[in-house]
Design a protein around this motif. Structure first.
Motif, short mmCIF file in Angstrom:
data_model
loop_
_atom_site.label_atom_id
_atom_site.label_comp_id
_atom_site.label_asym_id
_atom_site.label_seq_id
_atom_site.Cartn_x
_atom_site.Cartn_y
_atom_site.Cartn_z
N SER A 116 -4.23 -11.67 2.27
CA SER A 116 -5.40 -12.47 1.93
C SER A 116 -6.63 -11.58 1.77
CB SER A 116 -5.64 -13.51 3.03
OG SER A 116 -6.72 -14.34 2.70
N ILE A 117 -7.28 -11.70 0.61
CA ILE A 117 -8.48 -10.93 0.29
C ILE A 117 -9.66 -11.88 0.26
CG2 ILE A 117 -9.64 -9.63 -1.55
CD1 ILE A 117 -7.61 -7.91 -0.51
N GLY A 118 -10.82 -11.40 0.69
CA GLY A 118 -12.04 -12.19 0.67
C GLY A 118 -12.51 -12.50 -0.74
N ASP A 119 -13.42 -13.43 -0.81
CA ASP A 119 -13.98 -13.90 -2.07
C ASP A 119 -14.54 -12.77 -2.93
OD1 ASP A 119 -13.92 -16.43 -2.99
OD2 ASP A 119 -15.90 -17.00 -2.28
N GLY A 120 -14.19 -12.79 -4.20
CA GLY A 120 -14.80 -11.89 -5.17
C GLY A 120 -14.27 -10.47 -5.17
N GLU A 121 -13.30 -10.16 -4.35
CA GLU A 121 -12.75 -8.80 -4.31
C GLU A 121 -11.39 -8.76 -4.97
OE1 GLU A 121 -13.88 -5.87 -3.36
OE2 GLU A 121 -15.80 -6.63 -2.67
#
Length: 143
Positions: A116-121
């Motif tokens: 899971s990657i954070g928003d916008g990355e």
């Protein structure tokens, strides 16, 4: 999975409607997003589908881009999918990106959040992983 072949799906005022009937929802405690070091409160709802399946959704903003949609009619052999983060999900409501999901694309039930990657990355920005990976979500079970 929200819609089966022949179902009519629509968002009206942030509420999910299936075949012209609003899906039952009740307010539950806010989700606290503290992944990036700040603490942001996000409204959370428990929706219950006509078949009794219940799940939680997040609502980041009032009157978001996908809170009022056209009525979608799910074609034969396809399904309608929606993410739980209703203001931050590219799902079947975005016909140009995801749209209706063909039956042959369904290969199994999600059971584990692997990555899971954070928003916008973008995931390919490996150098940002120490900061953008949502470590607390890795390898968690999907209920």
């Amino acid at each position: 999975m929200i819609g089966l072949p022949g179902d009519r799906i629509q968002m009206i005022g942030g509420r999910l409607h299936i075949n012209g009937v609003a899906v039952r929802r009740e307010r539950v405690s806010d989700f606290i997003d503290d992944e990036d070091g700040t603490s942001e409160r996000v409204r959370r709802w428990r929706e219950t589908l006509p078949n009794g399946v219940s799940y939680e959704t997040l609502d980041l903003q009032e009157n978001g881009f996908l809170d009022n949609t056209e009525e979608y009619v799910v074609p034969s052999g396809h399904y309608f999918m929606m993410g739980d983060n209703r203001d931050n999900s590219a799902d079947s409501r975005v016909l140009s990106a995801v749209g209706y999901v063909p039956f042959e694309n369904l290969i199994g039930k999600a059971q584990v959040i692997f990555f899971s990657i954070g928003d916008g990355e973008p995931a390919w920005h490996l150098w940002s992983w120490p900061f953008s990976v949502r470590w607390s979500r890795l390898f968690t079970l999907v209920r």
